[in-house]
Design an enzyme around this catalytic site. Structure first.
Site, mmCIF file in Angstrom:
data_model
loop_
_atom_site.group_PDB
_atom_site.id
_atom_site.type_symbol
_atom_site.label_atom_id
_atom_site.label_comp_id
_atom_site.label_asym_id
_atom_site.label_seq_id
_atom_site.Cartn_x
_atom_site.Cartn_y
_atom_site.Cartn_z
ATOM 1 N N SER A 16 -27.185 26.442 41.215
ATOM 2 C CA SER A 16 -25.895 26.974 41.672
ATOM 3 C C SER A 16 -26.074 28.306 42.386
ATOM 4 O O SER A 16 -25.439 28.567 43.409
ATOM 5 C CB SER A 16 -24.946 27.154 40.487
ATOM 6 N N ARG A 28 -35.979 21.323 35.776
ATOM 7 C CA ARG A 28 -36.480 21.318 37.149
ATOM 8 C C ARG A 28 -37.941 21.709 37.220
ATOM 9 O O ARG A 28 -38.643 21.320 38.131
ATOM 10 C CB ARG A 28 -35.676 22.304 38.006
ATOM 11 N N LYS A 47 -20.068 37.936 32.512
ATOM 12 C CA LYS A 47 -20.566 37.429 33.782
ATOM 13 C C LYS A 47 -19.409 37.134 34.708
ATOM 14 O O LYS A 47 -18.462 36.458 34.332
ATOM 15 C CB LYS A 47 -21.338 36.126 33.547
ATOM 16 N N HIS A 63 -26.677 18.754 38.893
ATOM 17 C CA HIS A 63 -25.901 18.687 37.647
ATOM 18 C C HIS A 63 -25.325 17.287 37.455
ATOM 19 O O HIS A 63 -25.408 16.706 36.372
ATOM 20 C CB HIS A 63 -24.720 19.668 37.671
#
Length: 160
Positions: free
Chosen positions: A127, A90, A41, A17
């Site tokens: 993460s 990614r 969440k 990040h």
């Protein structure tokens, strides 16, 4: 003023990040690092904890500020005069998802999206993976900033 947002959950912020945030800060006059608030969440860290860690991790970047948002990111962009969204990629699967989001965001608001290829060193990093490895005692100190590593250890110790 050229302003961009780097949105994410940042639960927790990783070196991947930070790589994207630092690179975006060289391209824009101001970069807003924005933590998305999703009431449905349950994160490991509270939104306030994430904001605090991000402020510490980006303190060396004078043209960044940390904030949070709820709802549509494009509404946040309009309210804050932000013309671009900067995101890291990614993998091909990231590209497929982010391309759809970029096209939707442009259709809804005209906000452009800058999709930045990640540093290959961080190609596997997320993460979720950091939290999972740390939960089982794996060493993640080289994957997150030192302040995050210490808070991660504390948080996981509290939970056990």
């Amino acid at each position: 003023m050229r302003r961009a947002v780097c949105p994410g959950s940042y639960d927790p912020v990783t070196n991947g990040h930070l790589d994207i945030i630092e690179r975006a800060s060289k391209l824009f006059d101001e970069v807003v690092v924005a933590v998305g608030i999703n009431k449905n969440k349950k994160g490991l860290f509270s939104v306030e904890e994430r904001l605090e860690m991000l402020r510490e991790c980006t303190a060396h970047l004078p043209n960044t500020r940390v904030d949070s948002w709820h709802g549509l990111l494009v509404d946040y962009c309009r309210q804050n005069d932000i013309a671009a969204i900067a995101k890291g990629l990614r993998s091909v699967s990231d590209f497929d998802y982010e391309l759809q989001m970029a096209q939707m965001n442009r259709e809804l608001s005209g906000v452009e999206t800058l999709l930045m290829s990640n540093n290959p060193v961080y190609g596997f990093l997320s993460s979720s993976l950091v939290k999972e490895v740390a939960t089982y005692g794996g060493d993640v100190h080289h994957l997150v900033p030192e302040v995050v590593f210490e808070r991660l250890k504390e948080k996981l110790a509290e939970r056990s």
